[in-house]
Design an enzyme around this catalytic site. Structure first.
Site, short mmCIF file in Angstrom:
data_model
loop_
_atom_site.label_atom_id
_atom_site.label_comp_id
_atom_site.label_asym_id
_atom_site.label_seq_id
_atom_site.Cartn_x
_atom_site.Cartn_y
_atom_site.Cartn_z
CD GLN A 23 -1.16 -0.01 3.72
OE1 GLN A 23 -1.55 -1.12 4.06
NE2 GLN A 23 -1.51 1.10 4.36
CB CYS A 81 -4.69 -1.08 5.70
SG CYS A 81 -5.54 -0.09 6.96
CG HIS A 111 -3.18 -2.66 9.65
ND1 HIS A 111 -3.03 -1.88 8.54
CD2 HIS A 111 -2.55 -3.84 9.37
CE1 HIS A 111 -2.32 -2.53 7.63
NE2 HIS A 111 -2.03 -3.72 8.09
CG ASN A 166 0.05 -6.41 6.56
OD1 ASN A 166 -0.89 -5.64 6.38
ND2 ASN A 166 1.07 -6.11 7.36
#
Length: 328
Positions: free
Chosen positions: A132, A138, A276, A296
């Site tokens: 990102q 996120c 997150h 992630n």
């Protein structure tokens, strides 16, 4: 990059140049393509980096002695303070859904027990890890990840969807682009817009932009979404039966920023709030310790090629606080 408070404080400390780290610093800058605007900033960044290197070495010594369940490593975030990482990357806005929005009636819970291990990356429901960058997007990466899996189940094709489409266009319903967003509003935007573009048609830019969604680039859609109750058993059944799901976690700790391998289990991680968004793509057990397999959006240089295994059945970092998946 704005100099952090920690960085400025370290500049005031008398310099004791550690020449033994010169080669490591140079190779690290080369590996992650790091350049700085001035010599002053580089001195500052190296000071922060050195502190992080020392913390990683100390932690890994404990891990090698069996006192920690995971290792830490040096990555592209290692010249940043935890406060900077949180400000730049952790853009999930916490949601407190009303009771009527939470679906407690999952029919598959009455069936057989879920398998002891699930990994949707092995079943072709998970696109490659992306980065990102310096943007708090996120939430957009997590949302498109969940929808990518459902679209693969629906159409048989795994197509990377556009987080930039969400960053630029869902501001109309309350998201804030690189300054943060909600998972539920991401799906609401896709529902109202009747689609989302592919990543190849609407590529990611690491910054806010002007909305330019076009029907000809449409590669995904959804008709609704389900918010799960705060229960890791329900989460496990859902992941096994449905596929990857979006969740919020507390990613404020430096230990998470530096995670490298193993099962992340930090008792200092406060489960009461999340900041997150990530994607749960499976679960399992390693040496008797239950874990979630999580994708992630910090690039493949972070963690286990971009993934983290996080302790399961203890609401580690608030992972059960808010879980959601789209329906197509």
């Amino acid at each position: 990059m704005v100099l952090s408070v920690l960085c400025l404080v370290l500049l005031l400390v008398p310099a004791h140049c550690d020449f033994s780290l010169d080669g490591y610093w140079t190779s690290w800058k080369t590996e992650f393509n790091k350049t700085y605007s001035s010599a002053r900033e580089e001195v500052c960044r190296r000071a922060v980096w050195k502190e992080n290197v020392q913390d990683v070495m100390k932690h890994n010594k404990a891990a090698s002695a069996g006192r920690r369940s995971y290792t830490m490593g040096i990555n592209h975030l290692s010249d940043m303070s935890p406060e900077e990482v949180n400000a730049q990357l952790n853009g999930l806005i916490e949601e407190r859904p009303a009771l009527h929005e939470v679906n407690d009636s999952f029919s598959f819970l009455t069936g057989s027990l879920p398998p002891p291990r699930v990994d949707w990356t092995e079943k072709g429901l998970v696109t490659p890890v992306r980065n990102q960058g310096p943007c708090g997007s996120c939430w957009a990466f997590s949302a498109v990840g969940a929808l990518e899996g459902q679209m693969k189940k629906k159409t048989g094709r795994l197509v990377p969807l556009s987080p930039q489409n969400l960053v630029d266009c869902s501001v109309s319903i309350g998201n804030h682009g690189c300054r943060g967003g909600y998972l539920s509003k991401s799906f609401i935007y896709i529902i109202r817009n009747k689609g989302i573009d592919s990543d190849s048609f609407y590529p990611y830019e690491h910054r806010d932009g002007t909305c330019r969604y076009a029907v000809k680039g449409k590669a995904g859609y959804c008709s609704g979404f389900q918010i799960l109750p705060r229960n890791e058993v329900v989460m496990m059944h859902t992941v096994a039966a449905v596929g990857p799901i979006s969740v919020g976690i507390n990613a404020k700790l430096a230990s998470f920023h530096r995670y490298k391998s193993g099962i992340y289990d930090d008792p200092a991680c406060d489960p009461r709030s999340v900041n997150h968004a990530v994607l749960v793509v499976g679960y399992g057990q390693d040496k008797g310790q239950d874990y979630w397999l999580i994708k992630n959006s910090w690039g493949s240089a972070w963690g286990e090629n971009g993934f983290v295994r996080m302790a399961r059945n203890r609401n580690q970092c608030g992972i059960a606080n808010f879980a959601i998946f789209p329906t197509v």
